[in-house]
Write a protein that holds these residues in place. Structure first.
Motif, mmCIF file in Angstrom:
data_model
loop_
_atom_site.group_PDB
_atom_site.id
_atom_site.type_symbol
_atom_site.label_atom_id
_atom_site.label_comp_id
_atom_site.label_asym_id
_atom_site.label_seq_id
_atom_site.Cartn_x
_atom_site.Cartn_y
_atom_site.Cartn_z
ATOM 1 N N GLY A 194 34.612 36.247 51.526
ATOM 2 C CA GLY A 194 35.425 35.670 50.449
ATOM 3 C C GLY A 194 34.944 36.110 49.077
ATOM 4 N N ASP A 195 33.627 36.215 48.909
ATOM 5 C CA ASP A 195 33.080 36.693 47.639
ATOM 6 C C ASP A 195 33.502 38.138 47.358
ATOM 7 N N ARG B 188 37.098 38.062 46.213
ATOM 8 C CA ARG B 188 37.165 37.559 44.835
ATOM 9 C C ARG B 188 36.728 38.629 43.836
ATOM 10 N N ASP B 189 35.666 39.354 44.157
ATOM 11 C CA ASP B 189 35.201 40.420 43.259
ATOM 12 C C ASP B 189 36.281 41.475 43.058
ATOM 13 N N VAL C 269 39.554 41.097 43.445
ATOM 14 C CA VAL C 269 40.676 40.519 42.703
ATOM 15 C C VAL C 269 40.336 40.427 41.215
ATOM 16 N N GLU C 270 39.133 39.979 40.885
ATOM 17 C CA GLU C 270 38.738 39.871 39.477
ATOM 18 C C GLU C 270 38.769 41.236 38.798
ATOM 19 N N GLU D 158 42.445 41.897 38.162
ATOM 20 C CA GLU D 158 43.087 40.984 37.200
ATOM 21 C C GLU D 158 42.821 41.383 35.760
ATOM 22 N N GLU E 193 48.442 34.180 44.912
ATOM 23 C CA GLU E 193 47.396 33.553 45.721
ATOM 24 C C GLU E 193 46.760 34.619 46.604
#
Length: 160
Positions: A54-55, A58-59, A61-62, A65, A75
């Motif tokens: 999951g991390d 997230r990395d 996606v960030e 973004e 989502e």
């Protein structure tokens, strides 16, 4: 020696004293004390594979973004495995297991991008390979959502 019959059971409402406390077994070999955790919670060793995965998502996606602020409404999810082959919205068969999926926004629900953990873990053995594969999956799904090429979404796509 003769066996004596058991005494009759006591009625349920009789006060025969406090109930016996269950015996708690503790592991204390050789008098060294109780075993503690292998690592404290703040150390990465104590994080599960799912949390580490999951991390990585997230990395990725960030990173995207910053370049594409409209992704804030999307989502991003982690699924263990895709649904069964031939099932509704499966989009795969026995020969091609999807690594990620996209569902368009419907009835006020935002668009969803899912990365499937187990198929990715099977294909990428090291953490660096896993991070690279996850980023490629996220870039491909975002490109499909935005109607762009993956190279437009991330100029470094496919170079590593």
């Amino acid at each position: 020696m003769t066996d004596s019959p058991l005494p009759p059971p006591l009625p349920a409402d009789s006060a025969a004293g406090p109930p016996a406390e269950p015996r708690v077994r503790r592991r204390d070999r050789h008098g060294r004390g109780m075993r503690g955790p292998v690592a404290p919670p703040q150390v990465p060793l104590s994080a599960s594979r799912a949390e580490l995965f999951g991390d990585l998502v997230r990395d990725s996606v960030e990173r995207l973004e910053r370049r594409w602020p409209q992704l804030a409404e999307v989502e991003f999810l982690v699924g263990d495995v895709p649904g069964p082959p031939g099932g509704p919205d499966a989009g795969w068969n026995d020969e091609a297991v999807p690594l990620g999926g996209l569902s368009e926004p419907v009835d006020g629900r935002p668009a969803r991008i899912v990365v499937f953990r187990r198929p990715v873990e099977i294909r990428a053995k090291s953490r660096d390979d896993r991070a690279l594969l996850i980023h490629e999956i996220v870039v491909e799904q975002v490109a499909e959502l935005l109607g762009l090429s993956p190279e437009t979404v991330d100029p470094r796509y496919g170079q590593d």
